[in-house]
Design a protein around this motif. Structure first.
Motif, PDB file in Angstrom:
ATOM      1  N   MET A  19      -7.833   1.521   9.421  1.00  9.05           N
ATOM      2  CA  MET A  19      -7.722   1.413   8.679  1.00  9.05           C
ATOM      3  C   MET A  19      -7.073   1.805   6.936  1.00  9.05           C
ATOM      4  O   MET A  19      -5.268   2.717   7.228  1.00  9.05           O
ATOM      5  N   ILE A  51      -5.621   0.694   0.244  1.00  9.42           N
ATOM      6  CA  ILE A  51      -5.961   0.085   1.351  1.00  9.42           C
ATOM      7  C   ILE A  51      -5.121  -1.163   0.720  1.00  9.42           C
ATOM      8  O   ILE A  51      -5.651  -1.561  -0.701  1.00  9.42           O
ATOM      9  N   SER A  52      -4.891  -2.176   1.411  1.00  7.12           N
ATOM     10  CA  SER A  52      -4.304  -4.197   0.605  1.00  7.12           C
ATOM     11  C   SER A  52      -5.682  -4.132   0.772  1.00  7.12           C
ATOM     12  O   SER A  52      -6.615  -3.832   1.551  1.00  7.12           O
ATOM     13  N   GLU A 110      -5.921  -6.901   1.394  1.00  4.84           N
ATOM     14  CA  GLU A 110      -6.247  -7.649   2.687  1.00  4.84           C
ATOM     15  C   GLU A 110      -7.342  -7.387   3.515  1.00  4.84           C
ATOM     16  O   GLU A 110      -7.942  -7.210   4.285  1.00  4.84           O
ATOM     17  N   ASP A 111      -7.334  -6.120   3.836  1.00  2.44           N
ATOM     18  CA  ASP A 111      -7.747  -5.139   4.282  1.00  2.44           C
ATOM     19  C   ASP A 111      -8.721  -5.268   3.600  1.00  2.44           C
ATOM     20  O   ASP A 111     -10.248  -5.543   4.029  1.00  2.44           O
ATOM     21  N   LYS A 131     -10.543  -7.982   4.856  1.00  6.06           N
ATOM     22  CA  LYS A 131     -10.858  -8.741   6.449  1.00  6.06           C
ATOM     23  C   LYS A 131     -12.693  -7.715   5.962  1.00  6.06           C
ATOM     24  O   LYS A 131     -13.484  -7.698   7.418  1.00  6.06           O
ATOM     25  N   THR A 168     -16.771  -1.024   0.098  1.00  2.00           N
ATOM     26  CA  THR A 168     -15.461  -0.330   0.869  1.00  2.00           C
ATOM     27  C   THR A 168     -15.089   1.153  -0.644  1.00  2.00           C
ATOM     28  O   THR A 168     -14.492   1.787  -0.550  1.00  2.00           O
ATOM     29  N   ASN A 216      -2.997  -0.342  14.854  1.00  2.00           N
ATOM     30  CA  ASN A 216      -2.029   0.216  13.831  1.00  2.00           C
ATOM     31  C   ASN A 216      -0.731   0.030  13.906  1.00  2.00           C
ATOM     32  O   ASN A 216       0.106   0.008  13.836  1.00  2.00           O
ATOM     33  N   ARG A 224       0.235  -3.768  13.158  1.00  2.00           N
ATOM     34  CA  ARG A 224       0.445  -3.583  11.530  1.00  2.00           C
ATOM     35  C   ARG A 224       1.637  -2.681  11.500  1.00  2.00           C
ATOM     36  O   ARG A 224       2.306  -3.854  10.307  1.00  2.00           O
ATOM     37  N   ASN A 266       1.332  -8.678   8.043  1.00  2.00           N
ATOM     38  CA  ASN A 266      -0.260  -7.176   7.563  1.00  2.00           C
ATOM     39  C   ASN A 266      -0.776  -7.807   9.046  1.00  2.00           C
ATOM     40  O   ASN A 266      -0.843  -8.597   9.971  1.00  2.00           O
ATOM     41  N   GLY A 314      -4.047  -6.588  11.781  1.00  2.00           N
ATOM     42  CA  GLY A 314      -4.673  -5.203  12.794  1.00  2.00           C
ATOM     43  C   GLY A 314      -5.849  -5.756  13.329  1.00  2.00           C
ATOM     44  O   GLY A 314      -6.018  -7.224  14.318  1.00  2.00           O
TER      45      GLY A 314
END
Length: 875
Positions: free
Chosen positions: A372, A381-382, A384-385, A388, A400, A829, A832, A841, A843
């Motif tokens: 990521m 970072i988003s 969403e990430d 996840k 995180t 990558n 995405r 988006n 991954g």
């Protein structure tokens, strides 16, 4: 001043105040009881709040404790400094309307100077700016020089939280000496930590209305608090809590496992402190019944364990290790907290199971995290990430954030919060003032009422008098036939909801009226609340005489299920092992629901064995005997206690022969034979390390078997079978037929995909080649097609897209060969970046990844740019 170990200090303190007429109480559980304002106990006075407010009468007017506490608002700072920690013990002596300032000050001084031998000239005193009384006591009675008494304002030396009891404080500070800096004045010396606070004496003498008005209280209270670890720092002449003997022994165990040294590497020191602190907290939390989960205090526990596990990786420790360190935590604290020894196996198993669970995902999660940030455009970072990482790989958002902080990056936390449910809200018990949250509570409309006399163990009917009527939270003298209300009786046969058993239902009859009782609860001080509605007549009033009658059929069904819960626990321990502990229960007339600690799903064989054990005891028709006795006597009998529960000196023991002996206040069948038959209808997971069994007894078992029969005959009818016994053979044949059709469908799909792949355009990228197409039909298995196309050559990158016109969404997939991965082209990558063009988006893994797109008008453009995107990743 002699060196004194932490455990010895604790005992000296408690013994000293016992000599002053105080009752020594064991530490209360870290799980607050009857206090929803707190997630975890965070101060010495917190579990005694209702003693201070007068809602509950204390066992004595003088009490002393050493209370386990957890505070987590500064969790990110733990380890980075040696000052922060999440677990600590708070020494305290308390007076409920007994002694006041003079005694509190004199005894504090006596303990510090006479018992511990701390030099008087190293102690400084602070008082509230207008507390002349405290100053006179310190100066005239104790003999403190005037210039060593410092007056401070409301911010520092006045304890207050909203409305209610409050008052000035006097703090005792210790001068650690020149090695901590110069002493120019008290404020300067405090700022540089040369002078540290060791004891806070709170004089609760006012009642605040929250508007700046303070009335002198008739019965004044004393609430003192002294951190045990901080006192140990003074007595052992060490800099911080991590140098204290018992804490240092825990760290030494970690050092031995990791093969590192303390004070040799700053980053390793951070990890050592994190693990040392967190394993202390988690061991104590589990010992008091907290279980890992994704909400509330369970989330705090999980967060601490996973943060500690991750720092173990940073120290180079392979595999699980925290459960080994917990052995040292238990050993260092067993003299003060014998429950740790009693729960030893359980604590170790919970920590090990949580470690193993996290270990399964942490490596993959860290790899995904690194992917990521490698493909990150910017410094954030988003959401969403982040979601996840949390949802799929078990990374709490705090972990995180910590990982990102180490790399100078941030996360879109607002978006993360939108995606995550409220159950994942961080369990951060924000703290302001020692134990301030503990005063957040409620008043009840039952103040001044006598405790209800409960006769329901032996009688299902009783004559009673209405002592109070409550409607909309207020006491009233009269109520009409116009809705629900609550009744308080002087005597009741109705069991009040508690211990996992629902409250009784039934009727009340009086002169000219009848009420339906839809449920029964009770207050913390034993006042039973009957939730009622008039079903016949017009009204009733306080003072009316009534006949209270419990619904016998409902009660007896509930009793059967409650006794079944006891037999079930005994059977589970026999079949699965002694690590099984009750983690919760719920019994009503319909079923028995039992939560217990176990670390894997039960097999069908284990479930059958448990059922057989319980039914064997039922068939033996063993008398169920209840008896009150001293708790020590009950423990000698081997009585099982509810995990994390506190009991009084006299307890009620429920015994079913030699099979089951438990402490319980519930109602039970008189004989195991009354249960008729026991059947487990489900076994499932409710949290990490916690399983749930739902079972039925008596007529509900018959009802359950009848429903199974109905299901079997309905299934036979649907399959056009005249004989229900042919069901298994028919189902087996159908399954084989469907599998064969699935194989044929897969073969045909493979042929279709192969044909489609031949029509794709191929872009030459030098050592690699790209296959990209946006025209894939939504009905096609796009993932399988991408992988089939990729596998045709060893240097391929495949990017495909399909559009679902009805939903207005797009799906992108990318599949990369090993050669492409080696060249730096990772599927996650690529997909995405491609999906971003269509406002999407996603991954995944290096060899295959998937993404979604919101703007289907840009799908063709996204695929057209795939070649440039892939080129950008080639090393």
């Amino acid at each position: 001043m002699e060196w004194t170990g932490l455990n010895e200090l604790r005992e000296k303190y408690l013994s000293f105040f016992e000599s002053k007429g105080h009752l020594r109480l064991e530490s209360f559980s870290l799980i607050p009881k009857d206090d929803k304002s707190l997630l975890l106990i965070n101060s010495g006075m917190a579990p005694m709040k209702k003693y201070f407010t007068g809602e509950i009468t204390p066992p004595r007017n003088r009490v002393t404790t050493c209370q386990k506490c957890i505070r987590t608002p500064d969790i990110e700072s733990v380890g980075k400094t040696a000052r922060h920690g999440t677990y600590f013990e708070m020494l305290g002596n308390f007076s409920f309307g007994d002694y006041f300032k003079k005694e509190a000050i004199a005894w504090a001084w006596e303990f510090l100077t006479d018992v511990l031998g701390i030099p008087a000239d190293r102690l400084w005193i602070t008082i509230y700016e207008s507390d002349d009384e405290a100053e006179q006591i310190w100066e005239n009675s104790i003999g403190i020089p005037h210039d060593r008494i410092v007056r401070l304002g409301k911010k520092d030396n006045f304890w207050e939280h909203g409305s209610g009891p409050c008052g000035p404080c006097s703090e005792i500070h210790f001068d650690r000496g020149e090695s901590y800096g110069p002493f120019e004045n008290f404020e300067q010396a405090s700022d540089c930590d040369r002078v540290i606070e060791i004891w806070n004496l709170v004089f609760s003498q006012f009642d605040s209305d929250g508007e700046g008005h303070y009335a002198e209280m008739k019965n004044k209270n004393i609430d003192t608090g002294m951190g045990l670890e901080r006192l140990a720092c003074v007595m052992q002449n060490v800099d911080n809590i991590f140098e204290v003997d018992t804490v240092q022994n825990i760290m030494k165990h970690i050092i031995d496992i990791a093969g590192v040294e303390y004070h040799k590497d700053a980053q390793k020191d951070v990890s050592l402190r994190v693990i040392t602190d967190h394993i202390r907290s988690t061991t104590m939390m589990i010992g008091d019944g907290v279980m890992p989960s994704n909400e509330g205090r369970g989330y705090v526990l999980r967060r601490l364990l996973r943060r500690a596990a991750r720092h173990g990786r940073l120290l180079g420790i392979d595999g699980t290790f925290l459960y080994k360190v917990a052995e040292t935590v238990i050993n260092e604290n067993k003299s003060a907290y014998p429950n740790l020894v009693e729960k030893h196996d359980f604590i170790i198993n919970v920590i090990k199971a949580e470690e193993e669970s996290f270990a399964k995902t942490i490596d993959t999660g860290l790899a995904i995290f690194n992917q990521m940030i490698e493909g990150l455009d910017g410094t954030e970072i988003s959401g969403e990430d982040a979601f996840k990482l949390s949802d799929t790989y078990g990374f709490p958002i705090d972990l995180t954030k910590e990982l990102l902080e180490e790399k100078g990056l941030t996360v879109d936390e607002a978006r993360f919060r939108e995606l995550v449910t409220e159950q994942k809200t961080r369990a951060r018990a924000a703290h302001k003032g020692a134990g301030a949250e503990a005063w957040e509570g409620s008043g009840v409309a039952t103040n001044g009422l006598e405790k209800t006399v409960f006769v329901g163990y032996t009688d299902l009917e009783a004559d009673a008098e209405i002592k109070a009527i409550i409607r909309d939270g207020e006491r009233v003298d009269f109520v009409g036939n116009d809705g629900e209300f609550t009744l308080v009786l002087d005597t009741t046969p109705f069991y009040a909801e508690s211990g996992g058993q629902v409250g009784d239902v039934g009727i009340l009859t009086g002169d000219g009226f009848e009420c339906e009782i839809s449920g029964t609860t009770k207050t913390h001080d034993g006042i039973y609340l009957h939730h009622a509605m008039i079903t016949s007549g017009e009204s009733l009033k306080v003072g009316d005489k009534v006949r209270a009658k419990v619904d016998e059929a409902t009660r007896r069904a509930t009793m059967r299920n409650h006794t079944a819960a006891h037999l079930l626990q005994a059977a589970l321990r026999k079949v699965l092992g002694s690590h099984v502990e009750q983690a919760g229960s719920f019994v009503n007339p319909d079923e028995c629901r039992f939560d217990f600690t176990h670390f894997s799903a039960m097999t069908s064989e284990e479930i059958e064995k448990v059922e057989n054990e319980v039914n064997a005891v039922i068939m033996q028709a063993v008398p169920v005997v209840t008896k009150e006795m001293p708790i020590d006597e009950a423990k000698k009998l081997g009585a099982m206690a509810l995990f994390g529960e506190k009991y009084g000196d006299i307890v009620r023991v429920v015994k079913a022969g030699d099979f089951s002996t438990e402490l319980c206040g519930g109602t039970h069948a008189e004989n195991t034979g009354n249960l008729g038959l026991f059947r487990i209808i489900s076994e499932s997971s409710v949290a990490s390390g916690v399983r749930r069994i739902t079972a039925v007894t008596g007529f509900n078992t018959v009802k359950y078997f009848n429903s199974l029969n109905e299901t079997l005959y309905s299934a036979a009818s649907a399959l056009k079978l005249s004989n229900v016994n042919d069901l298994i053979a028919k189902a087996t044949a159908l399954t084989a037929e469907l599998k064969e059709k699935d194989r044929e469908i897969a073969r045909l799909n493979s042929e279709i995909n192969a044909q489609k792949a031949k029509s794709f355009d191929i872009v030459d990228l030098g050592e690699l080649e790209l296959v990209a197409s946006a025209g894939i039909d939504a009905s096609v298995d796009i993932a399988s097609l991408a992988e089939t196309t990729r596998d045709e050559k060893d240097n391929r990158v495949v990017v495909l897209a399909s559009v679902n016109s009805e939903k207005g969404t797009a799906t992108f997939v990318c599949a990369c060969s090993k050669k492409a991965i080696d060249k730096g082209v990772l599927a996650g990558n690529v997909v995405r970046e491609v999906a971003k063009i269509a406002d999407g988006n996603g991954g995944g893994k290096p060899d295959f990844a998937r993404a979604g797109g919101k703007d289907i008008t840009k799908v063709d453009t996204a695929i057209e740019k795939a070649a440039d995107i892939v080129k950008g990743f080639i090393k």
